[in-house]
Design an enzyme around this catalytic site. Structure first.
Site, mmCIF file in Angstrom:
data_model
loop_
_atom_site.group_PDB
_atom_site.id
_atom_site.type_symbol
_atom_site.label_atom_id
_atom_site.label_comp_id
_atom_site.label_asym_id
_atom_site.label_seq_id
_atom_site.Cartn_x
_atom_site.Cartn_y
_atom_site.Cartn_z
ATOM 1 N N ASP A 17 0.843 -1.188 0.000
ATOM 2 C CA ASP A 17 0.000 0.000 0.000
ATOM 3 C C ASP A 17 0.887 1.250 0.000
ATOM 4 O O ASP A 17 1.719 1.422 0.900
ATOM 5 C CB ASP A 17 -0.898 0.034 1.238
ATOM 6 C CG ASP A 17 -1.926 -1.079 1.258
ATOM 7 O OD1 ASP A 17 -2.107 -1.738 0.209
ATOM 8 O OD2 ASP A 17 -2.542 -1.287 2.312
ATOM 9 N N GLU A 144 -10.044 -11.019 -3.417
ATOM 10 C CA GLU A 144 -9.051 -10.185 -4.096
ATOM 11 C C GLU A 144 -8.104 -11.015 -4.960
ATOM 12 O O GLU A 144 -7.205 -10.463 -5.589
ATOM 13 C CB GLU A 144 -8.241 -9.361 -3.082
ATOM 14 C CG GLU A 144 -9.011 -8.181 -2.529
ATOM 15 C CD GLU A 144 -8.157 -7.239 -1.706
ATOM 16 O OE1 GLU A 144 -8.555 -6.072 -1.568
ATOM 17 O OE2 GLU A 144 -7.096 -7.656 -1.183
ATOM 18 N N LEU A 225 -20.859 -4.977 11.794
ATOM 19 C CA LEU A 225 -21.542 -3.683 11.808
ATOM 20 C C LEU A 225 -20.630 -2.557 12.300
ATOM 21 O O LEU A 225 -21.093 -1.561 12.837
ATOM 22 C CB LEU A 225 -22.791 -3.765 12.696
ATOM 23 C CG LEU A 225 -23.824 -4.805 12.265
ATOM 24 C CD1 LEU A 225 -24.913 -4.947 13.324
ATOM 25 C CD2 LEU A 225 -24.429 -4.436 10.914
ATOM 26 N N ASP A 256 -10.505 -6.919 8.458
ATOM 27 C CA ASP A 256 -9.570 -8.028 8.242
ATOM 28 C C ASP A 256 -9.105 -8.618 9.564
ATOM 29 O O ASP A 256 -8.920 -9.836 9.685
ATOM 30 C CB ASP A 256 -8.370 -7.548 7.430
ATOM 31 C CG ASP A 256 -8.730 -7.213 5.994
ATOM 32 O OD1 ASP A 256 -9.724 -7.761 5.484
ATOM 33 O OD2 ASP A 256 -8.016 -6.399 5.387
ATOM 34 N N ALA A 286 -8.105 -3.058 16.863
ATOM 35 C CA ALA A 286 -7.454 -2.651 15.614
ATOM 36 C C ALA A 286 -7.755 -1.200 15.261
ATOM 37 O O ALA A 286 -6.959 -0.541 14.580
ATOM 38 C CB ALA A 286 -7.900 -3.568 14.478
ATOM 39 N N GLY A 291 -3.005 1.865 10.455
ATOM 40 C CA GLY A 291 -2.507 0.901 9.490
ATOM 41 C C GLY A 291 -3.222 -0.432 9.568
ATOM 42 O O GLY A 291 -3.858 -0.774 10.562
#
Length: 315
Positions: A17, A144, A225, A256, A286, A291
């Site tokens: 990224d 992906e 959600l 993720d 997270a 990041g």
């Protein structure tokens, strides 16, 4: 909880990224000056594998990079997170996947993804990975990498009686038979709406969406959600997990992290209500850091948050 982690195998994407901050997202034909570029390992598959490994899972990653500097750096990142990279192959003559991310002053972003080597992972390639798939406690996939490859991975999981978590993201129409191979289906609001045609705006509509998705033949359907926790339909009953109170800094990669944590918990033998609470707590943590793969917390931190907020999943 079992003290020993079980193996999970993650099939998925791995990207570098390239992230820049801009005053605003450029309009067509416009050039804007941005801040310094950050090069951060990403890709939904790699993000989920890293999250699972840091939360106690014994994780094998199946994927493709280019034979280039980005590929070397991303492989090193997975290895440093204790993800097993024996089944991550570098392809000569192919570039690694890259995501170009522009983030404006309000936190809105625009993302362009060049899949690179991710697009070269074919169904026949998976024949070389059948051994590790057959030994897994659980499989994880997203959308992906090419859909025919995901479908073949799902077929192999079913053939070897390996439960499969499919995170249908980014959403696209699914090939016939794919959902029939899944044990767990994880969707966010938008993905649930795309699959079922039911807009998900609250818990009541989330229940309707998981009920409709369960009609596709998946035993366990979960709709995340965000800051409102999650709702699941499991073998004819509903489960709801309340959100955990945290200060949100950056929600990038929280979904993720949820999937990786769910896989790690199920692989070590947690039942679904406990696994959903563990995953929801991990997703909340997270959001407290910047990041997708840079999170500095582990299984003990998640368990501490669970002890602080002991309410169970609500049937």
């Amino acid at each position: 909880m079992s003290p020993e982690p079980a193996t999970m195998v993650v099939l998925g994407s791995i990207n570098m990224d390239i992230v820049v901050t801009t005053p605003h997202i450029p309009r067509p034909g416009e050039t804007v000056l941005a801040g310094a570029a950050q090069y951060l390992p990403g890709g939904k598959g790699a993000n989920q594998a890293v999250a699972a490994a840091r939360l106690g899972g014994d994780v094998v990653f199946i994927g493709r990079t280019g034979d280039d500097d980005f590929g070397d750096r991303m492989r090193a990142g997975l290895h440093s997170a204790a993800v097993r990279v024996d089944h991550l192959r570098a392809l000569s003559g192919e570039p690694s996947g890259v995501a170009f991310v522009a983030v404006d002053a309000h936190g809105e972003n625009a993302i362009v993804v060049s899949p690179g080597a991710n697009a070269q992972l074919t169904p026949t390639d998976l024949d070389a990975h059948q051994g590790v798939i057959a030994q897994a406690g659980i499989g994880v996939a997203q959308l992906e990498t090419p859909l025919p490859t995901v479908a073949r991975f799902a077929e192999l999981c079913r053939a070897h009686r390996v439960p499969l978590i499919l995170n249908a993201a980014p959403y696209q129409p699914l090939p016939d038979g794919l959902l029939a191979c899944c044990t767990y289906l994880v969707l966010n609001r938008e993905e649930a709406a795309a699959l079922t045609g039911i807009p998900v705006t609250d818990r009541a509509s989330a229940r309707a969406a998981v009920d409709a998705a369960a009609g596709c033949g998946v035993p366990h359907v979960i709709v995340t959600l965000g800051g409102d926790g999650c709702v699941a339909h499991s073998d004819g009953r509903y489960l709801e997990v309340e959100p955990f109170p945290v200060t949100v800094v950056d929600s990038t990669g929280a979904g993720d992290t949820f999937v990786g944590a769910l896989g790690a918990a199920l692989a070590r033998g947690d039942d679904l209500p406990a696994a959903l609470r563990f995953a929801t707590a991990a997703g909340a943590l997270a959001c407290c850091q910047v990041g997708a793969q840079q999170h500095g917390f582990g299984r003990r931190d998640v368990e501490d948050l669970l002890r602080q907020h002991p309410s169970p999943a609500i049937p």
